[in-house]
Design a protein around this motif. Structure first.
Motif, PDB file in Angstrom:
ATOM      1  N   ILE A 194       0.832  -1.205   0.000  1.00  0.00           N
ATOM      2  CA  ILE A 194       0.000   0.000   0.000  1.00  0.00           C
ATOM      3  C   ILE A 194       0.868   1.259   0.000  1.00  0.00           C
ATOM      4  O   ILE A 194       0.526   2.266  -0.624  1.00  0.00           O
ATOM      5  N   SER A 195       2.003   1.197   0.677  1.00  0.00           N
ATOM      6  CA  SER A 195       2.881   2.376   0.752  1.00  0.00           C
ATOM      7  C   SER A 195       3.442   2.752  -0.614  1.00  0.00           C
ATOM      8  O   SER A 195       3.793   3.908  -0.849  1.00  0.00           O
ATOM      9  N   GLU A 196       3.535   1.781  -1.528  1.00  0.00           N
ATOM     10  CA  GLU A 196       4.050   2.079  -2.871  1.00  0.00           C
ATOM     11  C   GLU A 196       3.119   3.017  -3.642  1.00  0.00           C
ATOM     12  O   GLU A 196       3.523   3.631  -4.624  1.00  0.00           O
ATOM     13  N   SER A 197       1.864   3.125  -3.182  1.00  0.00           N
ATOM     14  CA  SER A 197       0.925   4.049  -3.817  1.00  0.00           C
ATOM     15  C   SER A 197       0.982   5.436  -3.177  1.00  0.00           C
ATOM     16  O   SER A 197       0.288   6.351  -3.624  1.00  0.00           O
ATOM     17  N   ASN A 198       1.792   5.570  -2.103  1.00  0.00           N
ATOM     18  CA  ASN A 198       1.947   6.818  -1.332  1.00  0.00           C
ATOM     19  C   ASN A 198       0.757   7.119  -0.418  1.00  0.00           C
ATOM     20  O   ASN A 198       0.671   8.209   0.151  1.00  0.00           O
ATOM     21  N   ALA A 199      -0.150   6.159  -0.247  1.00  0.00           N
ATOM     22  CA  ALA A 199      -1.293   6.367   0.639  1.00  0.00           C
ATOM     23  C   ALA A 199      -0.872   6.388   2.104  1.00  0.00           C
ATOM     24  O   ALA A 199      -1.540   7.011   2.940  1.00  0.00           O
ATOM     25  N   ILE A 200       0.221   5.714   2.422  1.00  0.00           N
ATOM     26  CA  ILE A 200       0.773   5.718   3.776  1.00  0.00           C
ATOM     27  C   ILE A 200       2.284   5.877   3.677  1.00  0.00           C
ATOM     28  O   ILE A 200       2.887   5.556   2.655  1.00  0.00           O
ATOM     29  N   LYS A 201       2.892   6.382   4.758  1.00  0.00           N
ATOM     30  CA  LYS A 201       4.337   6.561   4.819  1.00  0.00           C
ATOM     31  C   LYS A 201       4.913   5.502   5.753  1.00  0.00           C
ATOM     32  O   LYS A 201       4.908   5.661   6.971  1.00  0.00           O
TER      33      LYS A 201
END
Length: 236
Positions: A194-201
């Motif tokens: 999910i982080s690869e979409s930048n939705a979370i850091k």
């Protein structure tokens, strides 16, 4: 007895000869008032917004400008704080709520939507992982919905499905069990994905799946006989 602090010619002579100590410097009324004010009144940087409003009549025009800038800064910080802690858990929505919860989530709000169906083990596992991630990343909105309530006739073979949105626009999508790696999926692996979409850091330093793949390749290399070993067995 004569006051040693009195302004007399005789006292001045005695002070010059060192018989009397130097006269104490008297603080004038203005200095005393300033000190008293500083001791009991907070500076505006330490005041709450309510205290600023209560004391605004006491400030000069220059103070007013500085206070207004400070008030706006505090207000911005407060709004950011409220936004940061707005979510914190995964919520269930119906198809009727999709537009308000996803398309109209708000400016700058990342939304992670999990389409699932009860009775599918991998969907259940992902819901558990997403619940933990929602708690870890409260600034991101995590929601789940039974697939066919949002998309009529959505095929079960595409489940689980995760869509990642920003301001109503899809930024990433993960469809089907193969994408997630099956029931061996860990929370860290899902976090990284999910982080690869930048939705979370994420605070993960590298893809956890890579560590597993590296260990697997090492294990395979250890079990494959080398050419030297093969030649030795042939000679035997």
């Amino acid at each position: 007895m004569q006051d040693p602090n009195a302004d007399t010619e005789w006292n001045d002579i005695l002070r010059k000869k060192g018989i009397l100590p130097p006269k104490e410097k008297q603080k004038d009324e203005e200095e005393v008032q300033i000190l008293q004010t500083q001791s009991v009144v907070k500076t505006y940087e330490d005041m709450t917004l309510e205290e600023l409003r209560e004391n605004e009549d006491e400030f000069s025009e220059e103070d007013e400008r500085a206070i207004e800038l400070y008030r706006q800064q505090r207000l911005t910080e407060w709004k950011a704080s409220q936004l940061k802690n707005k979510f914190g858990e995964i919520i269930e929505i119906s198809g009727q709520e999709y537009v308000n919860e996803v398309s109209k989530a708000g400016q700058g709000i990342w939304v992670v939507l999990h389409l699932y169906k009860p009775g599918i083990p991998l969907c259940t596992l992902i819901n558990q992982h997403l619940s933990a991630l929602a708690n870890k990343f409260p600034a991101t909105k995590f929601i789940k919905a039974i697939s066919t309530t949002c998309i009529p006739n959505y095929p079960d073979r595409n489940l689980p499905t995760i869509f990642v949105y920003l301001e109503g626009e899809i930024k990433a999508q993960f469809i089907g069990p193969l994408v997630f790696g099956g029931m061996n999926l860990t929370r860290d692996e899902l976090e990284w994905k999910i982080s690869e979409s930048n939705a979370i850091k994420t605070d993960l330093e590298e893809n956890p799946r890579k560590q597993i793949e590296d260990k697997l390749m090492t294990s395979i290399r250890c079990t494959i006989p080398t050419k030297k070993d093969s030649d030795s067995e042939t000679e035997d």
